[in-house]
Design an enzyme around this catalytic site. Structure first.
Site, short mmCIF file in Angstrom:
data_model
loop_
_atom_site.label_atom_id
_atom_site.label_comp_id
_atom_site.label_asym_id
_atom_site.label_seq_id
_atom_site.Cartn_x
_atom_site.Cartn_y
_atom_site.Cartn_z
N LYS A 270 -35.97 -9.07 -32.78
CA LYS A 270 -37.20 -9.14 -33.55
C LYS A 270 -37.25 -8.03 -34.59
O LYS A 270 -36.86 -6.89 -34.33
CB LYS A 270 -38.40 -9.03 -32.61
CG LYS A 270 -39.75 -9.27 -33.27
CD LYS A 270 -40.87 -9.23 -32.24
CE LYS A 270 -42.22 -9.47 -32.90
NZ LYS A 270 -43.33 -9.43 -31.90
N LYS B 44 -40.76 -2.22 -36.90
CA LYS B 44 -40.86 -1.00 -37.69
C LYS B 44 -40.32 0.21 -36.94
O LYS B 44 -40.11 1.27 -37.53
CB LYS B 44 -42.30 -0.74 -38.11
CG LYS B 44 -43.29 -0.57 -36.98
CD LYS B 44 -44.69 -0.33 -37.52
CE LYS B 44 -45.70 -0.17 -36.38
NZ LYS B 44 -45.92 -1.41 -35.63
N LYS C 292 -39.27 0.38 -23.28
CA LYS C 292 -39.31 1.58 -24.12
C LYS C 292 -38.86 2.82 -23.35
O LYS C 292 -38.27 3.75 -23.93
CB LYS C 292 -40.72 1.78 -24.67
CG LYS C 292 -41.13 0.71 -25.67
CD LYS C 292 -42.53 0.96 -26.21
CE LYS C 292 -42.92 -0.11 -27.21
NZ LYS C 292 -44.31 0.10 -27.74
#
Length: 347
Positions: A178, A181, A92
């Protein structure tokens, strides 16, 4: 399709606590108004999917202040090197670049507090979350080594309750990534509250290939495998049966069929969500009751942790020592030897 369905089953067998992790949500850039709405929406979806507040405690993470406070205590004893090894932070951080916040680096410590506050014996996790649970266990052990050598341990060391393998649902725009959201394009995923028209549009625009017919498990056709997995998950049918039923179908015939199956699967969830949205007082009560029950347990654990570390506790009787003047040393008397005594007696 995966975790929440299994959570519903777990509450029939275990004492369960489910929190909406709004503190974790703010480790990424966010819009305040959207955070508020997303927090209540997530809580309502928990209930709509089958989490029963008469069997489980449902609450918002930030409503139980012990989460943030225990995180700080853990921050003061957790080596930085442990956090630098966390894979998800590395992934991230690359996306956020120089704007990456300390909270993203530190969120595994908050996750450890989330778990250890409730004396959890089992934590439902997927294989990709094992690293975080191992960090939690490491933090617990280090705390006890530092502060509990001569006293009762504060935390129960949790074990992993590995969730059953379900179909791995991938992005509608990339069969090798994957479904998430947090992906930039909303065309990559189906939201629980998507309307039938929106679902139809997303399935119509989802990535496919130019090969006629549907095949499963072909590494060169990840999108075909992904859409078959989704169809099997929402219909509850095993993959073998799905593949047999779809034999001979092309994309043009399969996509409307998949759309219909998804819409049918989500209909009862969306109906219950609409009922909850129409009764905000009920949701407020559920969250308040859940936070109250969670706080009772979390605060007791936090108090033990603070006491072990030497913090003063509210209402505790202060223990003070008054400095004393050092005692004067008395000169030592010379001991008479036996020979000296004998000589004196002769004289």
């Amino acid at each position: 399709l995966g975790a929440i369905c299994q959570w519903v089953d777990l509450q029939e067998e275990y004492e369960t606590y489910f929190c909406v992790v709004d503190l974790h949500a703010t480790t990424m850039p966010h819009v305040p108004k959207e955070l508020t709405e997303a927090t209540y929406r997530t809580a309502a979806l928990y209930l709509a999917c089958g989490i029963d507040p008469t069997k489980s405690q449902v609450f918002v993470q930030s409503h139980v202040r012990a989460h943030a406070e225990l995180t700080w205590l853990f921050n003061c004893m957790t080596p930085i090197g442990w956090l630098e090894k966390m894979i998800q932070y590395k992934e991230k951080a690359v996306k956020q670049g120089e704007s990456v916040a300390v909270g993203l680096f530190d969120y595994p410590v908050l996750m450890a507090a989330d778990i250890l506050l409730y004396q959890a014996s089992l934590v439902p996790v997927g294989e990709d979350q094992r690293q975080h649970l191992e960090l939690t266990r490491d933090i617990s052990r280090r705390f006890h080594d530092l502060y509990c050598k001569k006293r009762r341990r504060v935390f129960r060391e949790p074990e992993a309750l590995i969730m059953k393998e379900s179909a791995r649902i991938m992005s509608l725009q990339d069969g090798t990534a994957k479904m998430s959201k947090s992906a930039e394009s909303d065309l990559s995923r189906i939201e629980l509250l998507d309307t039938p028209d929106v679902i139809a549009r997303k399935i119509k625009k989802c990535k496919t290939d130019a090969i006629r017919g549907l095949t499963y498990g072909d590494p060169d056709r990840p999108e075909a495998t992904n859409l078959i997995n989704i169809y099997g998950a929402v219909t509850g049918e095993p993959v073998d049966k799905v593949v047999a039923d779809l034999e001979g179908l092309g994309w043009g015939d399969f996509k409307p069929r998949l759309t219909e199956a998804i819409v049918e699967h989500l209909a009862p969830i969306q109906k219950r969500y609409a009922e909850l949205a129409a009764d905000p007082e009920y949701l407020r009560t559920v969250l308040a009751d859940g936070a109250g029950a969670a706080s009772a347990l979390a605060d007791a654990t936090l108090e033990q942790a603070k006491d072990a570390m030497g913090y003063t506790l509210p209402g505790a009787l202060p223990k003070l020592t008054v400095p004393q003047a050092p005692k004067k040393k008395q000169p030592k008397q010379q001991k008479k030897t036996k020979e000296t005594e004998t000589a004196g007696a002769t004289q």
